[in-house]
Design a protein around this motif. Sequence first.
Motif, PDB file in Angstrom:
ATOM      1  N   ARG A   1       0.915  -1.184   0.013  1.00 16.41           N
ATOM      2  CA  ARG A   1      -0.108   0.164  -0.206  1.00 16.41           C
ATOM      3  C   ARG A   1       0.947   1.135  -0.052  1.00 16.41           C
ATOM      4  N   ASN A   2       1.873   1.451   0.922  1.00 14.68           N
ATOM      5  CA  ASN A   2       2.680   2.374   0.956  1.00 14.68           C
ATOM      6  C   ASN A   2       4.105   2.118   1.865  1.00 14.68           C
ATOM      7  N   GLY A   3       5.021   2.936   1.806  1.00 15.91           N
ATOM      8  CA  GLY A   3       6.166   2.755   2.106  1.00 15.91           C
ATOM      9  C   GLY A   3       6.312   2.979   3.911  1.00 15.91           C
ATOM     10  N   ALA A   4       5.158   3.235   4.358  1.00 13.51           N
ATOM     11  CA  ALA A   4       5.092   4.162   5.902  1.00 13.51           C
ATOM     12  C   ALA A   4       5.840   2.922   6.850  1.00 13.51           C
TER      13      ALA A   4
ATOM     14  N   ALA B   1      10.311   2.420   6.798  1.00 16.20           N
ATOM     15  CA  ALA B   1      11.426   3.458   7.163  1.00 16.20           C
ATOM     16  C   ALA B   1      12.781   2.691   7.741  1.00 16.20           C
ATOM     17  N   GLY B   2      14.017   3.049   7.351  1.00 18.68           N
ATOM     18  CA  GLY B   2      15.080   2.594   7.607  1.00 18.68           C
ATOM     19  C   GLY B   2      15.479   1.132   7.389  1.00 18.68           C
ATOM     20  N   LYS B   3      14.432   0.598   6.253  1.00 19.21           N
ATOM     21  CA  LYS B   3      14.737  -0.867   5.984  1.00 19.21           C
ATOM     22  C   LYS B   3      15.238  -0.937   4.649  1.00 19.21           C
ATOM     23  N   ARG B   4      15.826  -2.027   4.093  1.00 16.83           N
ATOM     24  CA  ARG B   4      16.398  -2.320   3.026  1.00 16.83           C
ATOM     25  C   ARG B   4      15.404  -3.093   2.457  1.00 16.83           C
TER      26      ARG B   4
ATOM     27  N   GLY C   1       7.114  -1.293 -10.332  1.00 11.36           N
ATOM     28  CA  GLY C   1       8.277  -1.328  -9.365  1.00 11.36           C
ATOM     29  C   GLY C   1       8.977  -0.254  -9.482  1.00 11.36           C
ATOM     30  N   MET C   2       9.133   0.684 -10.426  1.00 16.85           N
ATOM     31  CA  MET C   2       9.683   1.972 -10.398  1.00 16.85           C
ATOM     32  C   MET C   2       8.945   3.062  -9.188  1.00 16.85           C
ATOM     33  N   GLU C   3       7.572   2.867  -9.473  1.00 14.45           N
ATOM     34  CA  GLU C   3       6.794   3.682  -8.565  1.00 14.45           C
ATOM     35  C   GLU C   3       6.579   3.293  -6.651  1.00 14.45           C
ATOM     36  N   MET C   4       6.866   1.885  -6.723  1.00 10.47           N
ATOM     37  CA  MET C   4       6.930   1.836  -5.309  1.00 10.47           C
ATOM     38  C   MET C   4       8.132   1.950  -4.723  1.00 10.47           C
ATOM     39  N   CYS C   5       9.321   2.022  -5.698  1.00 13.47           N
ATOM     40  CA  CYS C   5      10.679   2.339  -5.145  1.00 13.47           C
ATOM     41  C   CYS C   5      10.610   3.974  -4.903  1.00 13.47           C
ATOM     42  N   LEU C   6      10.085   4.902  -5.797  1.00 15.36           N
ATOM     43  CA  LEU C   6       9.899   6.084  -5.285  1.00 15.36           C
ATOM     44  C   LEU C   6       8.945   6.354  -3.861  1.00 15.36           C
ATOM     45  N   ASP C   7       8.109   5.718  -3.910  1.00 13.09           N
ATOM     46  CA  ASP C   7       7.194   5.698  -2.537  1.00 13.09           C
ATOM     47  C   ASP C   7       8.032   5.288  -1.421  1.00 13.09           C
ATOM     48  N   LEU C   8       9.001   4.243  -1.359  1.00  8.19           N
ATOM     49  CA  LEU C   8       9.719   3.782  -0.298  1.00  8.19           C
ATOM     50  C   LEU C   8      10.910   4.930  -0.018  1.00  8.19           C
ATOM     51  N   CYS C   9      11.299   5.690  -1.053  1.00  6.69           N
ATOM     52  CA  CYS C   9      12.148   6.571  -0.770  1.00  6.69           C
ATOM     53  C   CYS C   9      11.488   7.917   0.181  1.00  6.69           C
ATOM     54  N   LYS C  10      10.308   8.029  -0.189  1.00 11.44           N
ATOM     55  CA  LYS C  10       9.459   9.023   0.305  1.00 11.44           C
ATOM     56  C   LYS C  10       9.427   8.805   2.073  1.00 11.44           C
TER      57      LYS C  10
ATOM     58  N   ALA D   1      11.069   8.579 -10.274  1.00 10.13           N
ATOM     59  CA  ALA D   1      11.884   7.603  -9.833  1.00 10.13           C
ATOM     60  C   ALA D   1      13.206   7.756 -10.313  1.00 10.13           C
ATOM     61  N   PHE D   2      13.385   8.280 -11.569  1.00  7.09           N
ATOM     62  CA  PHE D   2      14.581   7.796 -12.523  1.00  7.09           C
ATOM     63  C   PHE D   2      15.801   9.146 -11.825  1.00  7.09           C
ATOM     64  N   PRO D   3      15.167  10.080 -11.411  1.00 11.06           N
ATOM     65  CA  PRO D   3      16.235  11.176 -10.805  1.00 11.06           C
ATOM     66  C   PRO D   3      16.795  10.573  -9.523  1.00 11.06           C
ATOM     67  N   LEU D   4      15.942   9.883  -8.775  1.00 11.95           N
ATOM     68  CA  LEU D   4      16.435   9.151  -7.544  1.00 11.95           C
ATOM     69  C   LEU D   4      17.541   8.004  -7.760  1.00 11.95           C
TER      70      LEU D   4
END
Length: 430
Positions: A191-194, A197-200, A210-219, A304-307
């Motif tokens: 659902r989201n990356g809440a 936090a702090g996890k790999r 995949g790209m958008e979930m990575c972006l959300d995880l970064c946020k 995601a790509f800039p990240l």
Amino acid sequence: MTTAAGDGGGGCPTTNPVNPTSSVTVIPGPIIVGAGPSGLAVAASLRLLSVPCIILESSDGIANLWRHRSYDCLSLHLPKQFCQLPHHPFPSHFPTYPSKSDFLDYLHGYAARFAIRPLFRCAATEARFDATDSLWRVAVVRRRPEGEEESAEFVSPWLVVATGENAEPVVPEMKGMEAFKGEMMHSSEFRNGADYAGKRVLVVGCGNSGMEMCLDLCKHAAAPFLSVRSGAHVLPREMLGISTFGLAMKLLKWLPVRLVDKILLLSARIAIGDTGKYGLMRPKIGPLELKNATGKTPVLDVGAFPLIKNGSINVVPEVESLTRNGAKFADGEMAFDSVIFATGYRSNVPLWLKASSLSLSLSLSPSDCDFFSEDGKPKIPFPDGWKGENGLYCVGFTGRGLLGASADAEKVALHIAGRWKQLAEPLISH
């Protein structure tokens, strides 16, 4: 009119035969299986042609895939004008790229406008054409809110398959899965990356999800790692001030696919740079040609790509195997707390749509379907894959998103309406 719904699993992954003592209901119009956008589009189009229909939906509401199996930050990748259903545009105040919530509001408004009332918790377990009576017989199991189940059968000269290409999550078999001690899930459960936090987090699959979930995880202050098995075309969502998809559609009116691909790739290189430098090698053939040949959609980047370029999202190779504490790659091992499989979905049509009784006499097995292939897609390629034989139709299997589904929905409705005028009166009298 009683109607029903579309993409996202209207059929049921079981094949239990209907109880011989169950009720049989003759429908004076088509049976639609699935209450996602495709099923709704067919029902609305039939409504305007005064053709009654019924929609069978296994879940508890419309658009199950969008409601229960998509991440919170999801939005439409294409401008809204390319995603609206027939006969009802998006409201003017909606953003160019509607969010998940916006899209669900639109679908509920669409169903209300055309008085579409699916039969929910009503899973098709088997659909078969009865050549003797020239009718489709659809066995269902209906779940009552209190938990009880009952069997029934619906009968009609017409069957519309609208469960879509994305009915069942696909999780690949991967060596070492049983040994991994962290959390594993399919993207349909994310659902989201809440909570990360702090996890790999290892995200397997380099598509839009995949790209958008990575972006959300970064946020959410997680450390995402994107595993890329093969090349991927990453394009900016907009080029030259207009949507990349819109630009491609304009160019295709005048130029061949390969030349349009060259223009898109040159523009993408100018806009975002060389993706290969960061582990995202481009396939040898262009994005549109690849889409037409394999159905693989290019990634329309929403941030995601800039990240990836600044190292916030790490691109890693294909996973050789999972280990107790992470994953093994060709160049070594890495530790991960969680693994998310952004590995897509598949059709569930072969699980419930069976060969006709006539075809069975031609030595097809009971699990074979005359019109659909083993992977649950029409054997007839686009743009002619919307119509089979014996009153069988399908919507939402073009690989061309909501735009393709809407076009097929109108074709199906018009074709059924022509036949309905000839056959409906005897059925109603019966």
